[in-house]
Design an enzyme around this catalytic site. Structure first.
Site, PDB file in Angstrom:
ATOM      1  N   ARG A 166     -11.066   7.595   3.776  1.00  0.00           N
ATOM      2  CA  ARG A 166     -11.286   6.499   2.324  1.00  0.00           C
ATOM      3  C   ARG A 166     -12.050   5.987   2.022  1.00  0.00           C
ATOM      4  O   ARG A 166     -11.986   4.506   1.499  1.00  0.00           O
ATOM      5  CB  ARG A 166     -10.266   5.147   3.035  1.00  0.00           C
ATOM      6  N   CYS A 220       0.515  -1.289   0.258  1.00  0.00           N
ATOM      7  CA  CYS A 220       0.043  -0.213  -0.313  1.00  0.00           C
ATOM      8  C   CYS A 220       0.858   1.276   0.370  1.00  0.00           C
ATOM      9  O   CYS A 220       2.195   0.769   0.525  1.00  0.00           O
ATOM     10  CB  CYS A 220      -0.918   0.374   0.786  1.00  0.00           C
ATOM     11  N   TYR A 267      -2.208  -8.658  16.755  1.00  0.00           N
ATOM     12  CA  TYR A 267      -1.264  -7.949  17.629  1.00  0.00           C
ATOM     13  C   TYR A 267      -1.202  -9.230  18.349  1.00  0.00           C
ATOM     14  O   TYR A 267      -0.146  -8.750  19.501  1.00  0.00           O
ATOM     15  CB  TYR A 267      -1.051  -6.607  17.260  1.00  0.00           C
ATOM     16  N   SER A 298      -5.960  -3.122  14.391  1.00  0.00           N
ATOM     17  CA  SER A 298      -5.727  -2.159  15.434  1.00  0.00           C
ATOM     18  C   SER A 298      -6.258  -2.481  16.742  1.00  0.00           C
ATOM     19  O   SER A 298      -6.551  -2.360  17.873  1.00  0.00           O
ATOM     20  CB  SER A 298      -4.535  -1.415  15.536  1.00  0.00           C
ATOM     21  N   LYS A 311     -12.683  -5.326   2.957  1.00  0.00           N
ATOM     22  CA  LYS A 311     -11.640  -4.438   4.125  1.00  0.00           C
ATOM     23  C   LYS A 311     -12.755  -3.312   3.973  1.00  0.00           C
ATOM     24  O   LYS A 311     -12.947  -2.742   3.334  1.00  0.00           O
ATOM     25  CB  LYS A 311      -9.948  -4.452   2.819  1.00  0.00           C
ATOM     26  N   LYS A 330     -11.079  -8.182   6.518  1.00  0.00           N
ATOM     27  CA  LYS A 330     -10.575  -6.617   8.187  1.00  0.00           C
ATOM     28  C   LYS A 330     -12.346  -6.160   7.558  1.00  0.00           C
ATOM     29  O   LYS A 330     -12.299  -5.860   6.660  1.00  0.00           O
ATOM     30  CB  LYS A 330      -9.617  -6.533   7.062  1.00  0.00           C
ATOM     31  N   CYS A 343      -0.205   4.359   1.551  1.00  0.00           N
ATOM     32  CA  CYS A 343       0.138   4.967   2.522  1.00  0.00           C
ATOM     33  C   CYS A 343       0.672   6.067   3.263  1.00  0.00           C
ATOM     34  O   CYS A 343       0.815   6.475   3.919  1.00  0.00           O
ATOM     35  CB  CYS A 343      -1.371   5.108   2.902  1.00  0.00           C
ATOM     36  N   CYS A 353      -4.135   5.718   0.465  1.00  0.00           N
ATOM     37  CA  CYS A 353      -3.407   4.577  -0.704  1.00  0.00           C
ATOM     38  C   CYS A 353      -3.317   4.425  -1.704  1.00  0.00           C
ATOM     39  O   CYS A 353      -2.525   3.714  -2.803  1.00  0.00           O
ATOM     40  CB  CYS A 353      -4.581   3.589  -0.044  1.00  0.00           C
TER      41      CYS A 353
END
Ligand code: PBG
Ligand code: ZN
Length: 325
Positions: free
Chosen positions: A217, A119, A313, A274, A195, A248, A121, A129
C-alpha cells in the site's frame, strides 16, 4: 530542600487531585467486524474480538452501551463470493454495513454513535483500497465515486460519522459533496489524515480478509519517515470538509498527535491499531508483561499526547475490567 515533587504523590487521593489526564468511557470507540453470515468467529490474533453477524453485533453493542461505551466503528467483512475488482459490493444498500447501521440506529437511536469505515479493500478481489488498472496501479480518481457512493449508502442507513481510510487524494471533498447533494449535511466525516503504511495492520487484515494480493500500500498510505507530510495532509482534509482527524497507528505517532493538536482545532482521534493491541495480548499470554496495566498505559499516553478520542479493541475490556469508570 524547598521543592519536593513527592509531596504531591503521597496518596491516591492526592495523585488524583493533581492528575493532568484521564481516560473516560466517552473517549473510547469500539471497532466491530460485521459479516453477512450467521454466528461469530473469534479472530485468532485478537483475543476477545470477533467477526460477527449483524444479530450478534447488536447483542454485543447493547451490553457495551449499558457499560457506557457509546461509540462504535464498523468494518464490513463480505464473503469472498461478493468481491469484485471494483469493490462494488460497498455500494449495495443491502450490504452488511448498511444493514448493520440501520439495525443499530433502530435499536439505540441517538444514544449510540455509529461510525463506519470507508474503504474498498474489504470488497475488492485484489485487496487494494482503490480500483486497480491493467498494470496493477491503484487509480485515484476512478476510486472516488465508489468511495463517495459507499459513504452515501452508510449515511442513508443512518451512520453518524463516515471515516474514509482508503488514502486516495480528494476523497474527503468527494464524500462531502456527495453527502451534501443528497441532503446529508449533518453526517460527519472523520478522515484518516495521517495513516502510515507498514506492518502495524497485520491482525486487522487477517480479520477483515483484506490483504493486498499483490504489491503493497506504499503508493497511497504515508511513509512512516514523514511527519510534515501528515500535517499538510491534515490541513488539506480540513479544507475539503473533514470534521475530525484520525492519526494511525497511535503509539508510533505520539509526536504527530501532539503536533496536530497544536496546529489544528478539529477534534483528534487516534487509532490504537490491531497490532498495538495484539502485541500486548501476545506478551501477556507469554507471561512477559502485565497486559491489562500495559494496555491502560498505552491508552493514557495517547490521551496525554492530545487525542480527544481513541479507537481501540480494548474499549470493552477497559470497562469490564474496571481500568476506567
Ligand atoms: C482499511 C483499514 C485498515 C485499518 C483500518 N481501516 C487496514 C489497512 O489499511 O490495511 C487498520 C486498522 C487496524 O490495524 O486495526 N483500509
Ligand atoms: Zn483499505
Amino acid at each position: 530542600m524547598l521543592n519536593r515533587s513527592r509531596r504531591l504523590r503521597t496518596s491516591l487521593a492526592m495523585r488524583n487531585l493533581v492528575a493532568e489526564t484521564d481516560l473516560r468511557p466517552r473517549h473510547l470507540i469500539q471497532p466491530h467486524f460485521v459479516q453477512p453470515m450467521a454466528g461469530s468467529t473469534e479472530i485468532s490474533s485478537m483475543p476477545g474480538i470477533f467477526n460477527a453477524s449483524v444479530e450478534d453485533t447488536l447483542r454485543q453493542v447493547e451490553k457495551d452501551l449499558k457499560k457506557g461505551l457509546t461509540s462504535v466503528l464498523l468494518f464490513g467483512v463480505p464473503e469472498d463470493a461478493s468481491k469484485t475488482p471494483d469493490g462494488r459490493y460497498v455500494c449495495d444498500a443491502s450490504g452488511v454495513v448498511p444493514v448493520a447501521v440501520k439495525a443499530l440506529k433502530q435499536a439505540f437511536g441517538a444514544d449510540l454513535i455509529v461510525m463506519t469505515d470507508i474503504c474498498l479493500c474489504g470488497a475488492t478481489s485484489h485487496g487494494h483500497c482503490g480500483v486497480v488498472d491493467e498494470n496493477g496501479v491503484v487509480c485515484n480518481d476512478e476510486s472516488l465515486p465508489i468511495l463517495a457512493e459507499m459513504a452515501l449508502r452508510h449515511a442513508e442507513a443512518g451512520a453518524d460519522v463516515v471515516a474514509p481510510s482508503d488514502m486516495m487524494d480528494g476523497r474527503v471533498a468527494a464524500i462531502r459533496h456527495m453527502l451534501d447533494q443528497n441532503s446529508y449535511t449533518q453526517t460527519s466525516i472523520l478522515s484518516y489524515a495521517i495513516k502510515h503504511t507498514g506492518a502495524y495492520y497485520g491482525p486487522f487484515r487477517e480479520a477483515a480478509h483484506s490483504s493486498p494480493k499483490f504489491g503493497d500500500r506504499k503508493t497511497y498510505q504515508m511513509d512512516p519517515r514523514n511527519a510534515r507530510e501528515g500535517l499538510r495532509d491534515a490541513l488539506l482534509d480540513i479544507e475539503e470538509g473533514a470534521d475530525m482527524l484520525m492519526v494511525k497507528p497511535a503509539l508510533p505517532n505520539l509526536d504527530l498527535i501532539w503536533r496536530l493538536r497544536e496546529a489544528q482545532l478539529a477534534p483528534i482521534c487516534a487509532y490504537h491499531v490491531s497490532s498495538e493491541f495484539s502485541s500486548v495480548k501476545a506478551a501477556d499470554r507469554l507471561g512477559w508483561v502485565n497486559g491489562d496495566q500495559l494496555m491502560f498505559e498505552h491508552l493514557i499516553a495517547i490521551r496525554r499526547a492530545g487525542a480527544d478520542m481513541i479507537v481501540t479493541y480494548a474499549g470493552r475490556e477497559a470497562l469490564e475490567k474496571g481500568w476506567i469508570s
